[in-house]
Design a protein around this motif. Structure first.
Motif, short mmCIF file in Angstrom:
data_model
loop_
_atom_site.label_atom_id
_atom_site.label_comp_id
_atom_site.label_asym_id
_atom_site.label_seq_id
_atom_site.Cartn_x
_atom_site.Cartn_y
_atom_site.Cartn_z
N ILE A 19 -4.21 3.91 -2.37
CA ILE A 19 -4.90 4.76 -3.34
C ILE A 19 -6.15 4.06 -3.88
N TYR A 22 -8.80 4.08 -1.29
CA TYR A 22 -9.45 5.38 -1.16
C TYR A 22 -10.48 5.59 -2.26
N VAL A 23 -10.12 5.21 -3.47
CA VAL A 23 -11.02 5.45 -4.60
C VAL A 23 -12.21 4.49 -4.58
N PHE A 27 -11.93 3.98 2.46
CA PHE A 27 -10.85 4.74 3.09
C PHE A 27 -11.18 6.22 3.22
N SER A 28 -12.07 6.73 2.38
CA SER A 28 -12.37 8.16 2.40
C SER A 28 -13.24 8.55 3.60
N LYS A 29 -13.80 7.58 4.29
CA LYS A 29 -14.67 7.88 5.43
C LYS A 29 -13.90 8.14 6.71
N LYS A 30 -12.65 7.66 6.80
CA LYS A 30 -11.85 7.85 8.00
C LYS A 30 -10.73 8.85 7.71
N SER A 31 -10.55 9.79 8.61
CA SER A 31 -9.58 10.87 8.35
C SER A 31 -8.13 10.38 8.38
N THR A 34 -7.40 8.80 5.10
CA THR A 34 -7.36 9.82 4.05
C THR A 34 -5.99 10.49 4.02
N SER A 35 -5.44 10.81 5.17
CA SER A 35 -4.12 11.46 5.19
C SER A 35 -3.02 10.50 4.75
N THR A 37 -3.42 8.15 2.60
CA THR A 37 -3.59 8.02 1.16
C THR A 37 -2.97 9.21 0.43
N LYS A 38 -3.07 10.40 1.00
CA LYS A 38 -2.44 11.58 0.38
C LYS A 38 -0.92 11.42 0.37
#
Length: 82
Positions: A19, A22-23, A27-31, A34-35, A37-38
């Motif tokens: 998390i 991601y923030v 991490f938000s650049k790779k799909s 991202t999944s 992290t969700k």
């Protein structure tokens, strides 16, 4: 029960790394990240509730007389010891 709490804490820390990555990280650049992290965000909530449940069960058992301290054979008396 102690080993279970250790495993839950390790999983909790791992989820927090995802998390925070991601923030504040990339991490938000790779799909795929991202999944993950969700899933980690949902797992953090579940692990938080599970940890609290384990601690409360442990406390309730202690107050009901099933704790480790009350199962010993030593009898302590109140008063002055000589």
């Amino acid at each position: 029960m102690g080993f279970g709490i250790i495993i839950i804490r390790i999983l909790f820390i791992t989820c927090m790394v995802f998390i925070i990555g991601y923030v504040f990280g990339g991490f938000s650049k790779k799909s795929a990240l991202t999944s993950i992290t969700k899933v980690a965000a949902i797992l953090v909530i579940i692990l938080f509730v599970a940890t609290n449940m384990l601690f409360m069960i442990n406390r309730f058992e202690y107050f009901r007389g099933k704790g480790h301290r009350r199962q010993c054979d030593t009898v302590y008396s109140r008063g002055k010891h000589t």
